[in-house]
Design an enzyme around this catalytic site. Structure first.
Site, mmCIF file in Angstrom:
data_model
loop_
_atom_site.group_PDB
_atom_site.id
_atom_site.type_symbol
_atom_site.label_atom_id
_atom_site.label_comp_id
_atom_site.label_asym_id
_atom_site.label_seq_id
_atom_site.Cartn_x
_atom_site.Cartn_y
_atom_site.Cartn_z
ATOM 1 N N HIS A 16 9.451 5.148 -1.809
ATOM 2 C CA HIS A 16 8.829 5.455 -3.100
ATOM 3 C C HIS A 16 9.822 6.170 -4.015
ATOM 4 O O HIS A 16 9.944 5.844 -5.196
ATOM 5 C CB HIS A 16 7.617 6.384 -2.924
ATOM 6 N N LYS A 40 -10.889 4.618 0.410
ATOM 7 C CA LYS A 40 -9.799 4.684 1.375
ATOM 8 C C LYS A 40 -9.763 6.080 1.991
ATOM 9 O O LYS A 40 -9.881 7.075 1.293
ATOM 10 C CB LYS A 40 -8.478 4.383 0.655
ATOM 11 N N ARG A 89 8.499 -4.910 -0.634
ATOM 12 C CA ARG A 89 9.317 -4.792 0.574
ATOM 13 C C ARG A 89 9.495 -6.138 1.258
ATOM 14 O O ARG A 89 10.542 -6.441 1.773
ATOM 15 C CB ARG A 89 8.663 -3.820 1.559
ATOM 16 N N SER A 127 4.003 4.415 4.062
ATOM 17 C CA SER A 127 3.323 5.685 4.340
ATOM 18 C C SER A 127 2.547 5.606 5.649
ATOM 19 O O SER A 127 2.505 6.581 6.410
ATOM 20 C CB SER A 127 2.364 6.023 3.193
#
Length: 160
Positions: A16, A40, A89, A127
């Site tokens: 990040h 979430k 990614r 994460s």
């Protein structure tokens, strides 16, 4: 040009921070928009994530940390900013991010999403992976800054 880089940042990783740094060099103003996603399960609270981002990005003078809940398109309109930054990614990220970009474009035709490809050393980093390693007692110092590592360890010791 002002851009928004939205995400959960739960927690912020070197991946990040790489995108944030690169954005701060390419754009006049960068809003890091921390998503408060009620559906979430979060590890860090929204306030904790904001504080950690403020600490890890304080060297970037043109970066603002903010939070939002609800639709990104609505938040973008509120901030008078129509350019989103999303990090990629892998191909699997592209599929999801493309879908989100098209939805945002449908909600607000002025929104443009720019994709930034992750540096190769961060392609595998997320994460979720960092949290999993930390929860199992592994070393995360090569994935996150010291303040994040310390905060994760304190959070784990204190219980979820």
């Amino acid at each position: 040009m002002k851009v928004i880089y939205p995400g959960s940042f739960d927690p912020v990783t070197y991946g990040h921070l790489d995108i944030i740094e690169r954005c701060s060099k390419k754009f006049d103003y960068v809003i890091i928009a921390v998503l408060n996603n009620v559906s979430k399960k979060e590890f860090f609270t929204i306030d904790e994530r904001i504080k950690l981002l403020e600490e890890t990005t304080k060297e970037f003078r043109n970066v603002e940390i903010d939070s939002f809940s609800g639709l990104l398109a609505d938040y973008a309109k509120e901030k008078k900013c129509s350019t989103m930054i999303r990090g990629l990614r892998a191909v699997s990220d592209y599929e999801y991010e493309m879908q989100m970009a098209l939805v945002n474009k449908k909600l607000d035709p002025d929104i443009e999403t720019l994709f930034m490809v992750s540096r190769s050393e961060y392609v595998y980093l997320s994460s979720s992976i960092v949290k999993e390693i930390a929860l199992n007692g592994g070393s995360i110092d090569c994935f996150v800054p010291k303040i994040i590592e310390k905060s994760l360890k304190n959070k784990i010791r204190g219980g979820l």
